[in-house]
Design a protein around this motif. Structure first.
Motif: not given
Length: 368
Positions: A273-289
C-alpha cells in the motif's frame, strides 16, 4: 521468510529471451535459464502458458511431486514487486520491470488526473464510474509488448487470452486456440493467459479441495495439449505471475488515527500500500501504523523504496516516483489491509507481499 525480487532471474526476462531467440535485440535483461534451453533447438512454436497465481508453493502443496508439472520443472523464477497480476503480467508481456512500465498494482494513483484508478477496469477506485472518458492506464503508461514487436518486424506472434479476439472464455478454449495456432506454418510466439487458480484461491483459499481439484484439472489439460502437439517442434513454457498465501484482512477504516493522516486512500495492493500523508502528520502516521501493523508490515519511506529498487532496476517511467506516495507498507506476514470492510471480509487467498511463497514462480518447460 522475506524474499526480495530478483530482477536478474525474473519473469520479465521471459519475453526478452524469446525476442532474442527470434532475432530481435530485446534491449533488456533476458532469462539465462530460458536462454540456455532455447539455444538447444530452433523451435517452430514457442508457447507461454501463464496460469495466474500458480506459484511454486501452490504446485508443491496441491500437486503430486511425480506429476506432469513437477516432472518438467526446470527451475524457478522471481516475480516482480509487487508479485501481483497487473505488475507481473505487464512485465511478461513487455519485458519491462514495474518501475519502467508503471503498471504497479490493481489500483494505481495517476498524478496526471489526481485519482486512484482500478487499472484493468479503468474505473475510479471504489466506484463503478469510468476514471476518465479515455483509457487512463494506456494513455499515461502505454507500452509496446513483445508480441507487438515481433509482428511489427514481420514475424508471427499471437495471443490466446480472454481479452483478445476470438476471446476464449475458458481454459479449454484457450488450449484449443493454442493447438490451432501451433498448426500454422512458420516460426511463431504464442502467449496465453488464464485467470485460474488465482480466482478460486482468492475466494476459497489456497490449500483446500477447491484449489487442489482445479490444479489437477489444469495440469491434466496442459499434459493433454502437449500430447496432441507431439511433433518435436514446440516448446511449452508454463509459468505464473505470482504465488498465493492464505491471509486475514482488516479494513483501514477501522483505524481512524491512521486515516486522518491521509491525503487519499492508499492504492497499489492490500499487501503493498502506498500512503500520501498530509503535511505535518508524518510522525502520527508512522507511529500509529507501526503500533498497529509492524508485526505484519514493513513501512518504508519513498527514499527507502527507491534505494532498495523494489520495483526494478531499469529506467524509471516519468510518473513512477509521483505514483509511489510518501510511504509504502509491504506485507511480510499474513495480513492484508483493505480500504473497505466488505473486501476484508471477502478475500481469503492473497498476494503482493514480500514472502517467498508469493515471490517464487515455476519455470516448467515441455518439449513436444
Amino acid at each position: 521468510m522475506i524474499k526480495y525480487p530478483d530482477y536478474e532471474n525474473c519473469i520479465a526476462g521471459i519475453p526478452n529471451s524469446i525476442l532474442k531467440n527470434m532475432g530481435i535485440e530485446p534491449g533488456r535483461r533476458t532469462s539465462e535459464l530460458l536462454d540456455r534451453y532455447l539455444a538447444e533447438k530452433a523451435y517452430e512454436n514457442i508457447v507461454v502458458i501463464l496460469l495466474d497465481g500458480m506459484g511454486k508453493n501452490i504446485i508443491d502443496a496441491n500437486l503430486s511431486g511425480r506429476g506432469f508439472f513437477n516432472s518438467h520443472m526446470s527451475g524457478t523464477l522471481s516475480s516482480t514487486f509487487p508479485p501481483t497480476t497487473v505488475a507481473a503480467t505487464t512485465s511478461i508481456l513487455s519485458g519491462m520491470e514495474p518501475c519502467e512500465h508503471g503498471w504497479l498494482g490493481w489500483d494505481c494513483y495517476y498524478p496526471q488526473i489526481d485519482k486512484n484508478v482500478t487499472v484493468f477496469l479503468n474505473k475510479e477506485t471504489g466506484t463503478d464510474e469510468p476514471a476518465e472518458a479515455y483509457n487512463v492506464p494506456w494513455r499515461y503508461c502505454g507500452y509496446e509488448g513483445a508480441a507487438d514487436r515481433l509482428v511489427k518486424s514481420g514475424r508471427q506472434a499471437y495471443m490466446a487470452t480472454p481479452f483478445v479476439e476470438p476471446f476464449p472464455d475458458s481454459f479449454e478454449k484457450i488450449v484449443d486456440r493454442i493447438e490451432e495456432l501451433c498448426g500454422k506454418p512458420g516460426r511463431k510466439y504464442i502467449y496465453s493467459y488464464w485467470n485460474e487458480p488465482d480466482h478460486t484461491m482468492h475466494e476459497k483459499g489456497c490449500f483446500g479441495e477447491d484449489a487442489k481439484s482445479l490444479l489437477k484439472k489444469l495440469e491434466k489439460q496442459v499434459r493433454q495439449l502437449c500430447m496432441r502437439l507431439n511433433n518435436n517442434r514446440t516448446l511449452i513454457i508454463v509459468t505464473a505471475d505470482h504465488g498465493h498465501i492464505d491471509t486475514k484482512g482488516v479494513a483501514l477504516t477501522d483505524y481512524p488515527k491512521i486515516c486522518e493522516c491521509l491525503l487519499r486512500l492508499p492504492s497499489i495492493e492490500p499487501r503493498a500500500l502506498n500512503f500520501f500523508i498530509k503535511p505535518g502528520m508524518e510522525e502520527q502516521f508512522v507511529n500509529e501504523f507501526n503500533r498497529k501493523f509492524s508485526d505484519n508490515f514493513m513501512l518504508l519511506t519513498k527514499e527507502e523504496v527507491l534505494k532498495k529498487k523494489l520495483f526494478g532496476e531499469g529506467s524509471e517511467h516519468a510518473a513512477f516516483r509521483d505514483m509511489l506516495g510518501d510511504y509504502l507498507a509491504v506485507a511480510t506476514g499474513a495480513l492484508c489491509i483493505y480500504n473497505t470492510r466488505e473486501e476484508a471480509d471477502f478475500f481469503i487467498g492473497a498476494h503482493a507481499g514480500l514472502t517467498e511463497e508469493e515471490m517464487t514462480i515455476p519455470l516448467i518447460l515441455v518439449e513436444c
